[in-house]
Design a protein around this motif. Structure first.
Motif, PDB file in Angstrom:
ATOM      1  N   LYS A   1       0.837  -1.217   0.000  1.00  0.00           N
ATOM      2  CA  LYS A   1       0.000   0.000   0.000  1.00  0.00           C
ATOM      3  C   LYS A   1       0.869   1.263   0.000  1.00  0.00           C
ATOM      4  CE  LYS A   1      -1.818  -1.713   3.741  1.00  0.00           C
ATOM      5  NZ  LYS A   1      -1.312  -3.101   3.660  1.00  0.00           N
TER       6      LYS A   1
ATOM      7  N   ALA B   1       4.053   1.490  -0.771  1.00  0.00           N
ATOM      8  CA  ALA B   1       4.858   1.544  -1.999  1.00  0.00           C
ATOM      9  C   ALA B   1       4.011   2.072  -3.163  1.00  0.00           C
ATOM     10  CB  ALA B   1       5.404   0.158  -2.322  1.00  0.00           C
TER      11      ALA B   1
ATOM     12  N   ARG C   1       2.906   5.688  11.403  1.00  0.00           N
ATOM     13  CA  ARG C   1       3.571   4.458  11.862  1.00  0.00           C
ATOM     14  C   ARG C   1       4.690   4.752  12.857  1.00  0.00           C
ATOM     15  NH1 ARG C   1       4.947  -0.420   8.243  1.00  0.00           N
ATOM     16  NH2 ARG C   1       2.877  -0.865   8.997  1.00  0.00           N
TER      17      ARG C   1
ATOM     18  N   GLU D   1      -1.132   4.709   7.759  1.00  0.00           N
ATOM     19  CA  GLU D   1      -1.266   4.062   9.079  1.00  0.00           C
ATOM     20  C   GLU D   1      -2.190   4.855   9.998  1.00  0.00           C
ATOM     21  OE1 GLU D   1       0.012   1.107   9.759  1.00  0.00           O
ATOM     22  OE2 GLU D   1       1.087   0.951   7.875  1.00  0.00           O
TER      23      GLU D   1
HETATM   24  N1  LIG Z   1       4.840  -2.897  -6.585  1.00  0.00           N
HETATM   25  C1  LIG Z   1       5.975  -3.116  -5.904  1.00  0.00           C
HETATM   26  N2  LIG Z   1       7.147  -3.225  -6.563  1.00  0.00           N
HETATM   27  C2  LIG Z   1       8.288  -3.448  -5.872  1.00  0.00           C
HETATM   28  N3  LIG Z   1       8.358  -3.568  -4.533  1.00  0.00           N
HETATM   29  C3  LIG Z   1       7.218  -3.467  -3.833  1.00  0.00           C
HETATM   30  C4  LIG Z   1       5.961  -3.235  -4.474  1.00  0.00           C
HETATM   31  N4  LIG Z   1       4.999  -3.191  -3.544  1.00  0.00           N
HETATM   32  C5  LIG Z   1       5.613  -3.365  -2.366  1.00  0.00           C
HETATM   33  N5  LIG Z   1       6.932  -3.536  -2.522  1.00  0.00           N
HETATM   34  C6  LIG Z   1       7.914  -3.730  -1.437  1.00  0.00           C
HETATM   35  O1  LIG Z   1       7.359  -4.626  -0.478  1.00  0.00           O
HETATM   36  C7  LIG Z   1       7.556  -4.166   0.845  1.00  0.00           C
HETATM   37  C8  LIG Z   1       6.228  -3.984   1.552  1.00  0.00           C
HETATM   38  O2  LIG Z   1       5.497  -2.962   0.920  1.00  0.00           O
HETATM   39  P1  LIG Z   1       4.750  -1.805   1.699  1.00  0.00           P
HETATM   40  O3  LIG Z   1       5.502  -1.373   2.890  1.00  0.00           O
HETATM   41  O4  LIG Z   1       4.370  -0.793   0.707  1.00  0.00           O
HETATM   42  O5  LIG Z   1       3.462  -2.605   2.177  1.00  0.00           O
HETATM   43  P2  LIG Z   1       2.259  -2.042   3.029  1.00  0.00           P
HETATM   44  O6  LIG Z   1       1.050  -2.677   2.487  1.00  0.00           O
HETATM   45  O7  LIG Z   1       2.295  -0.561   3.091  1.00  0.00           O
HETATM   46  O8  LIG Z   1       2.626  -2.660   4.434  1.00  0.00           O
HETATM   47  P3  LIG Z   1       1.908  -2.353   5.853  1.00  0.00           P
HETATM   48  O9  LIG Z   1       0.764  -3.312   5.915  1.00  0.00           O
HETATM   49  O10 LIG Z   1       2.960  -2.672   6.858  1.00  0.00           O
HETATM   50  O11 LIG Z   1       1.515  -0.921   5.834  1.00  0.00           O
HETATM   51  C9  LIG Z   1       8.348  -2.879   0.729  1.00  0.00           C
HETATM   52  O12 LIG Z   1       9.695  -3.166   0.953  1.00  0.00           O
HETATM   53  C10 LIG Z   1       8.127  -2.435  -0.690  1.00  0.00           C
HETATM   54  O13 LIG Z   1       9.190  -1.701  -1.205  1.00  0.00           O
END
Ligand SMILES: Nc1ncnc2c1ncn2[C@@H]1O[C@H](COP(=O)(O)OP(=O)(O)OP(=O)(O)O)[C@@H](O)[C@H]1O
Ligand SMILES: [Mg+2]
Length: 341
Positions: free
Chosen positions: A35, A37, A58, A142
């Protein structure tokens, strides 16, 4: 690491940004689905007439109004006029990743009066000034961190009221709220004040095709791809870790599963000691749950327990519960096998 795909989601976000703001957007999905990213990539792609204010709660310790405003704002030297001038006159897209920049003397307004209304009035005026030259976008990551903070009444509801004003009433600023707390989304979804004033966007793990493309980009063979998919599905963070552990991929997969299995097993044994009845209901739920998820009619105590332990993810829009990841699903199966014996 290069950003991968999410073209469909990015297209949708771009379209939303092009239009006048009229609803609050909630972006939600399982843990680590990408999310943050995604929203960062979206920001990167925005044209130069946007001004983005990104606030991430966060890891922030927030218990009261003072903590909240300290995260929301970033205090800078200089006058408000100059800060605003800097924002609107910048020839590129303006981006502040550490809160909304304001002069230090705003602290007085914020900390001495201690009324959230003052902060929101101030922000409304601030964003109106920005909006003369740029299109403001407010992003709160967050958001669940502040879900239970009370300042006279619940802060989160005051905040939602303010967001409704910014979007539906004034069309002044886009508002995107991100969260991985699915029970929080469920609460938002059933909040009367947000009916018809909020939209929801799910960011799930990659599907098989996207996962395959991602791993292939880094030279993974079909066998390696199958192995990774079998253990982790399309959860981006695990895919990245799999790349790092290519040399001993099989052990890495097994070890990671072993760790998750142990964590869930510990939680469930703890539950057994504390509440026998809930324990057996959770086990029943474990038996029933499938990889792709199942429909639920009500959020029973066993569902709430699993969601709270981040074993299950609740999608209140589809009314579906599913394992937080493929790994969680495999761990659940192992737990069942272990406890049966
Ligand atoms: N589309 C993408 N391409 C490359 N790397 C990605 C992509 N999406 C996520 N990642 C990588 O995966 C990891 C987790 O992604 P991210 O932190 O964005 O998830 P999130 O859903 O925000 O997590 P949370 O639930 O903890 O908020 C990060 O290291 C991010 O760089
Ligand atoms: Mg995130």
């Amino acid at each position: 690491m290069e950003f991968h795909d999410r073209e469909k989601e990015l297209k949708r976000l771009m379209r939303i940004a092009e239009f006048e703001p009229h609803t609050i957007y909630f972006i939600f999905g399982p843990i680590n689905s990408g999310k943050t990213a995604l929203i960062q990539e979206f920001i990167r792609r925005l044209p130069k007439d946007f001004a983005v204010f990104y606030v991430n709660f966060r890891g922030k310790f927030i218990t009261d109004y003072r903590d909240f405003t300290r995260v929301l704002f970033r205090f800078e030297s200089g006058r408000l006029e100059d800060i605003l001038k800097g924002i609107v006159k910048s020839s590129t897209r303006f981006l502040s990743t550490r809160g909304i920049p304001v002069p230090e003397d705003v602290i007085d307004l914020i900390f001495t009066k201690k009324r959230t209304e003052d902060v929101f009035e101030f922000l409304e005026e601030y964003l109106s000034k920005v909006a003369r030259d740029k299109r403001p976008i407010l992003i709160l990551d967050e958001l669940q961190v502040i879900k239970d903070i009370k300042i006279n009444c619940m802060l989160i509801y005051k905040l939602f009221n303010f967001f409704i004003r910014l979007t539906k009433e004034l069309h002044l600023s886009h508002v995107f709220c991100l969260t991985s707390d699915s029970l929080f989304v469920e609460r938002i979804y059933s909040t009367a004040m947000l009916q018809g004033r909020a939209d929801y966007m799910i960011v799930d793990d990659f599907d098989f095709e996207t996962t395959k493309e991602f791993l292939r980009k880094y030279g993974f063979s079909d066998d390696e791809i199958s192995l990774v998919w079998k253990y982790f599905g399309g959860k981006p963070i695990y895919l990245i870790k799999a790349l790092e552990n290519r040399e001993n991929l099989k052990e890495f997969c097994e070890e990671t599963l072993e760790i998750r299995f142990g964590q869930i097993l510990d939680s469930i044994y703890e539950l057994k000691k504390a509440d026998k009845e809930l324990f057996s209901r959770v086990l029943n739920l474990f038996e029933k749950i499938t990889e792709d998820g199942i429909k639920y009619t009500e959020l029973s105590d066993e569902i709430l327990w699993c969601a709270d332990k981040n074993i299950l993810f609740v999608n209140p829009i589809k009314r579906v519960i599913k394992p937080q990841s493929k790994l969680d699903y495999l761990a659940i199966r192992k737990v069942i096998d272990t406890i049966k014996i």
